[in-house]
Write an enzyme that holds these catalytic residues in place. Structure first.
Site, PDB file in Angstrom:
ATOM      1  N   HIS A 269       0.834  -1.205   0.000  1.00 50.39           N
ATOM      2  CA  HIS A 269       0.000   0.000   0.000  1.00 50.39           C
ATOM      3  C   HIS A 269       0.867   1.252   0.000  1.00 50.39           C
ATOM      4  CE1 HIS A 269      -2.964   2.956   1.118  1.00 50.39           C
ATOM      5  NE2 HIS A 269      -3.917   2.063   0.994  1.00 50.39           N
ATOM      6  N   ARG A 333      -2.872   1.460  -6.549  1.00 50.43           N
ATOM      7  CA  ARG A 333      -1.911   1.268  -5.470  1.00 50.43           C
ATOM      8  C   ARG A 333      -0.572   0.715  -5.933  1.00 50.43           C
ATOM      9  NH1 ARG A 333      -5.992  -1.111  -0.804  1.00 50.43           N
ATOM     10  NH2 ARG A 333      -6.971   0.898  -0.414  1.00 50.43           N
TER      11      ARG A 333
END
Lengths: 640, 251
Positions: A269, A333
């Site tokens: 992330h 992401r």
């Protein structure tokens, strides 16, 4: 050795009608017969809690297990940003088809189309269900639901409850679960850790758990087992996962014959608080929603030592906006994470470790005012300040990517059933819907879709079409599984070595991060395959586990989990090594375009790689499920 | 910038509910002030484990302040000295080199001790099971926009719904009352239109279960609000009392 024989059981017919038709074609269980079936559910996150509640409402006897002291504490609770649904309340061009398309594309064309379409279809029902349960989603002054946009999408389809959407959805599912506990359909077993799956006559018929309060082993028999035990992000030691998140239930099930798919698809992330010390036990996520208003940048000149607010516009590189003008800071992401790594590798990283980039709210605060920003992100800013001791209203945040989510998981067919009949896998624990990269606000959607709206139908179909002989916990397979679990515990306690469990976990995590993290290459992966067994060997000779087996013993709990990570890590690396392409979260340095973008190889790798366990020191066998794209054309993903 | 500090810890150690407990003294050395309180305990535990001694047992999981697993009374304050902060989000920069830090479990009749700092909070689950839900089966829900919810009501519900069920309110209360916890859930559901049909039985059943679990009564000390890591307001208790009164008269 490989085989191409994996059958996804995807129904025929047009994409938009598959699920509707399939629901009609599936077998039902007569209402009076449902109470004769016992369903075992392991895990009480969004998938497990919603499945337990719904199956109990239908009349099944449900036994629900969780590792925490209360089902309300499962790690779904930590999800911040939101949940996607194709409601098109914003009139901005959203539809079931667009959510389906975005998810397939976001997953870099490595997910199963029919599953994703079903997910998009039921997304709208999830919002209805949650609102009826009293989930306090954000609303506008007219009393109707508010939406925001999220990475990887150009429409605003994300529903949210401040920065605590996961908490509110989980508490909704938990309340439904507790309602069924009162109604008598669900029996709850908290502080239990699943140590093995029991297979009788080729079917999943029960589990062995350790009661974490007493340390005693317990066997539970049932007609089907639902694994809702989350992902394996903690293989990297430092991750945004909760400390108890582990691969044990999934891994032991894999050792009993369930295939493990696409292990190399791990999500790193982009917006987490950077690592700051070797005592650190976890990394904290800052919701991706921050990227709606925050701008990501680094100084153009690596030697620029000025504090961020003294660096003028001309000397800043807003690299996401520069490289991906149409998505900018909202690029998916995997792309955002890799770009941050690229900047830091080139020496432009900021902060004391130079392993961070700025996420700057200066312009948004100027444009909208501090009050608006505070209303949107107040709790996140506060959390950041508490951890880092910097005020993000004045100083840009520093962020860096961290292990967050596992797209890979146990292989399941369209009915969420493993190759091991009777074993069903839901939520993050399965591999099914996110391909090689998950879009923001899609994990909550999948967990609840699986639990509320998919498994009630497909489990009935399994039970209604299968003749199951009665099995109880006196069966030899239960005794065998208990003995194996006990022997393992005794072994761990008998080593009395010199190094703590956490030391081994940290060592493994660092290795996986370096060699199998955001960028991977053949050399590094091969080195990891040499090093992991060596760490494992030392672990079994030199780990120290204090306390007793039949007692509350947190050292022992951790040791069992790390022992499994030490086996699982090899599969993670093996899968990454075999997949000679770059896609989504799996970036092989050898396979990139001239400008550094991921280069997929659809000709050779448009398949799900599902591995069969062959022994701890033996190579696993690869089974392939070819990915067939009927609706969406395979294309190079572009966010430019 | 972070520095290193040394602390003396006095930690409650208790093998189980049947064995008497006692304070044990430990030295926590070279603790980075950027570390969290639980990371400090990790460091102490690692040194205990290396000596072959049992580490201090404490519940924890997400370590980002949302799961509600962690909690201990630190120097007499539930979750320690920083307001609206769980123990896992408390950082060592709040302490000074040479400080003595006392660490105890939640102490309440409704939370029997399990081991060291770990207590049994299953009473909270039973209170929720008594009425902390809206009875709607999967599939029954109407279209989400069928019932608009005024923004102020939605915000009020959300303020109350933020409760993480950690139990600090009980630990901080001189009467070991659970009224902040119970009222947060009652308020969350009772202010929403969706919660109206069960409003009466919800408050009656949840309060009855709370009493059965052995929690004390509220006598307006407001220690619960001060200890709550999510800033849940005692106004919720007033709201619950009103709802309970109305329900008792109506019922």
């Amino acid at each position: 050795m490989t085989s191409n024989g994996l059958d996804s059981k995807t129904p025929s017919g047009p994409m938009a009608e598959k699920w509707t038709r399939h629901k009609f074609d599936m077998k039902l269980v007569n209402p009076a017969n449902k109470r004769k079936y016992t369903v075992i559910v392991v895990g009480t996150g969004l998938a497990g809690a919603s499945a337990s509640a719904t199956l109990s409402e239908l009349g099944y006897k449900v036994k629900t297990f969780c590792i925490q002291d209360s089902p309300r504490r499962a790690h779904s609770i930590a999800a911040q940003g939101g949940i996607n649904a194709a409601k098109n309340y914003q009139n901005d061009g959203d539809s079931v088809y667009r959510l389906f398309y975005d998810t397939i594309k976001g997953g870099d064309f490595r997910s199963r189309e029919a599953n994703v379409h079903r997910l998009a279809e039921v997304s709208v029902n999830i919002i209805d269900q949650c609102v009826a349960q009293g989930v306090p989603f954000a609303r506008e002054y007219g009393g109707l639901l508010d939406n925001r946009s999220f990475g990887g999408a150009q429409v605003s389809r994300t529903f949210y409850a401040r920065g605590q959407t996961g908490q509110q959805l989980l508490l909704g599912a938990y309340s439904a679960l507790m309602k069924e506990v009162t109604a008598g359909g669900v029996t709850l077993f908290p502080r239990r850790e699943m140590l093995d799956l029991v297979v009788v006559d080729g079917r999943a018929r029960g589990i062995v758990v350790r009661n974490l309060l007493t340390g005693k082993l317990e066997s539970h028999a049932g007609d089907a087992v639902l694994l809702c035990t989350g992902g394996y992000g903690n293989v990297f030691y430092l991750s945004t996962n909760a400390k108890a998140c582990n691969v044990t239930a999934a891994w032991r099930t894999h050792k009993k014959g369930a295939y493990f798919a696409n292990a190399c698809y791990t999500q790193i992330h982009p917006t987490c608080i950077p690592v700051h010390g070797d005592y650190q036990s976890k990394l904290t996520l800052m919701s991706e929603s921050l990227r709606n208003d925050g701008r990501i940048w680094v100084p153009k000149n690596p030697e620029d030592k000025r504090p961020p607010h003294e660096i003028p516009e001309a000397d800043r590189d807003y690299y996401l906006e520069r490289k991906y003008p149409s998505f900018g800071n909202l690029a998916p992401r995997d792309i955002s994470s890799r770009s941050a790594k690229e900047q830091c590798d080139a020496g432009r990283g900021v902060g004391p470790t130079r392993q961070a980039v700025y996420l700057d709210f200066r312009d948004a605060i100027e444009r909208l005012g501090k009050d608006v920003i505070e209303a949107r992100y107040g709790n996140l800013f506060q959390m950041y300040e508490r951890i880092v001791d910097d005020d993000p209203y004045k100083v840009p945040m520093m962020i860096f990517p961290a292990s967050h989510y596992a797209m890979g998981g146990l292989w399941v067919d369209y009915n969420l059933m493993s190759n091991l009949p009777g074993l069903h896998v839901l939520g993050e624990a399965n591999f099914s819907d996110h391909g090689a990269n998950r879009l923001g606000a899609s994990a909550l959607m999948q967990g609840l879709a699986d639990g509320y709206f998919v498994i009630p139908y497909t489990l009935s179909h399994y039970l209604g079409s299968t003749k199951l002989e009665p099995v109880d916990t006196n069966h030899a397979e239960f005794k065998k599984a208990e003995e194996e679990a006990r022997a393992r515990i005794d072994k761990l306690l008998s080593i009395k070595g010199k190094r703590t469990v956490d030391e081994f976990h940290r060592q493994l995590g660092l290795l996986c991060w370096d060699k199998c993290g955001m960028a991977r290459d053949e050399k590094g992966l091969k080195e990891a395959l040499q090093e992991i067994p060596a760490i494992r060997e030392e672990f079994w000779q030199n780990v120290t586990v204090t306390g007793a087996g039949e007692d509350f013993n947190q050292s022992l709990e951790k040791a069992g989990r790390v022992a499994d990570f030490l086996e699982f890590a090899e599969l993670l690396v093996t899968d990454a090594l075999h997949r000679e392409e770059s896609c989504g979260g799996h970036f092989r340095v050898e396979h990139q375009t001239e400008d550094g973008e991921a280069k997929r190889d659809d000709e050779h790798f448009a398949y799900v790689g599902a591995w069969e366990f062959k022994g701890v020191d033996a190579a696993p066998e690869l089974h392939k499920e070819p990915l067939v794209f009927e609706e969406v054309h395979l294309a190079t993903r572009s966010y430019k | 910038m972070s520095t290193k500090i040394n602390l003396t810890l006095k930690v409650w150690r208790q093998k189980n509910a049947q064995t008497p407990g006692h304070f044990e003294t430990y030295q926590a050395r070279d603790i980075d002030t950027d570390a969290s309180f639980l990371e400090m305990l990790d460091v102490v535990n690692a040194s205990l484990e290396r000596e072959g001694k049992e580490p201090i047992a404490f519940d924890h999981d997400c370590r980002e302040g949302i799961c509600g697993s962690c909690g201990a009374v630190v120097n007499g304050q539930a979750h320690g000295p920083e307001r609206e902060t769980t123990l896992c989000q408390l950082h060592m920069r709040k302490f000074r080199n040479g400080d003595t830090v006392t660490i105890e479990p939640w102490r309440a009749k409704g939370f029997p001790l399990i081991k060291d700092l770990v207590v049994d909070r299953s009473a909270f689950d039973r209170i929720i099971a008594a009425g902390g839900f809206i009875t709607v089966r999967t599939g029954q829900a109407p279209e989400a926009h069928a019932t608009p919810v005024p923004k102020d009501k939605a915000d009020w519900a959300m303020d109350a719904a933020q409760c993480i069920g950690c139990g600090a309110c009980v630990a901080a209360c001189p009467n070991a009352s659970a009224m902040l916890f119970v009222s947060a859930k009652v308020t969350h559901l009772n202010v929403l239109p969706q919660g109206q049909p069960e409003k009466t039985r919800r408050v009656l059943n949840m309060v009855a279960q709370m009493d059965k679990e052995g929690f004390g009564n509220c006598s307006n000390h407001y220690e619960c609000e001060a200890a709550c890591p999510k800033g849940i307001s005692v106004k919720n208790i007033a709201k619950m009392n009103r709802d309970h009164l109305v329900a008792s008269i109506a019922g």
